[in-house]
Design an enzyme around this catalytic site. Structure first.
Site, mmCIF file in Angstrom:
data_model
loop_
_atom_site.group_PDB
_atom_site.id
_atom_site.type_symbol
_atom_site.label_atom_id
_atom_site.label_comp_id
_atom_site.label_asym_id
_atom_site.label_seq_id
_atom_site.Cartn_x
_atom_site.Cartn_y
_atom_site.Cartn_z
ATOM 1 N N LYS A 181 0.827 -1.203 0.000
ATOM 2 C CA LYS A 181 0.000 0.000 0.000
ATOM 3 C C LYS A 181 0.859 1.249 0.000
ATOM 4 C CE LYS A 181 -1.556 2.114 3.499
ATOM 5 N NZ LYS A 181 -2.152 2.514 4.791
ATOM 6 N N ASP A 197 -6.403 1.263 1.032
ATOM 7 C CA ASP A 197 -6.474 1.359 2.487
ATOM 8 C C ASP A 197 -7.900 1.019 2.917
ATOM 9 O OD1 ASP A 197 -8.002 3.573 1.818
ATOM 10 O OD2 ASP A 197 -6.795 5.005 2.946
#
Length: 225
Positions: A121, A139
């Site tokens: 991420k 997220d």
């Protein structure tokens, strides 16, 4: 409504009404951004932005950060979630950036993910924001909003599955912006506990809205397609 139509509505709306979204993290260069993103894991951007100025005053470059111990970094980030682990990550991050990358933040995902505290991420965020690469960071906001709107199937139960589902339908040149659109929409409108469906501009194309409230209006693609 077909999934492709939901994507088209989403893209058309934000392209028209929010054409240049930006991260809410405050940064001045790639080093500052990667530090901020590492700190932002399970923490608000607002809190990170408060911590960053004194942290950067003490450790203005990767070399400064790499020369410090986790114990020296910890007091500057004590109000951040998981400060002990993040202090260790930042010390290692500074050292690796200095020793392996000449103090520069790499642009390739595999190289970014070698850095302490940098998972997929975080690497996707840096590659997208700094280098404008078509990477989609997933997220909690992106994961939630993508499922609620109906952009990804229920079988997409992992961040990677959601990432793949999103990039399949979003044009490459739009992906860096779409990442911010999804985050900001989840942060301010499609919030976790009580989504603000009554003011949501995506209601006409939203699977969650239709399930709980019925169709918001006849679907008419903004682009006229």
């Amino acid at each position: 409504m077909r999934r492709a139509d939901r994507f088209q509505y989403f893209i058309d709306y934000f392209t028209t009404n929010f054409p240049e979204p930006k991260t809410e993290l405050v940064y001045g260069n790639p080093y500052e951004l990667i530090v901020a993103v590492v700190l932002s894991a399970q923490c608000t951007d607002k809190r990170v932005n408060l911590v960053m100025p004194p942290l950067l005053a003490q450790f203005p470059t990767a070399a400064h950060l790499g020369a410090a111990s986790a114990e020296e970094i910890l007091p500057f980030i004590s109000s951040i979630s998981y400060p002990n682990n993040k202090a260790k990550h930042l010390a290692g991050l500074g050292r690796m950036l200095t020793e392996d990358f000449g103090g520069e933040v790499p642009s390739q995902l595999d190289e970014l993910q070698r850095l302490p505290g940098v998972g997929r991420k975080t690497a996707n965020v840096v590659a997208s924001v700094i280098y404008n690469q078509p990477t989609m960071a997933v997220d909690t906001h992106v994961f939630r909003v993508s499922h609620r709107i109906g952009l990804v199937p229920k079988t997409a139960t992992t961040p990677l599955a959601v990432e793949k589902g999103l990039v399949r339908y979003i044009p490459e040149e739009v992906i860096p912006k779409a990442h911010h659109w999804l985050i900001l929409h989840g942060r301010y409108i499609c919030v976790a506990r009580s989504p603000k469906c009554s003011i949501c501009p995506l209601a006409p194309s939203c699977a969650y809205f239709e399930k709980h409230f019925g169709k918001a209006a006849a679907y008419v693609p903004i682009s006229g397609k």
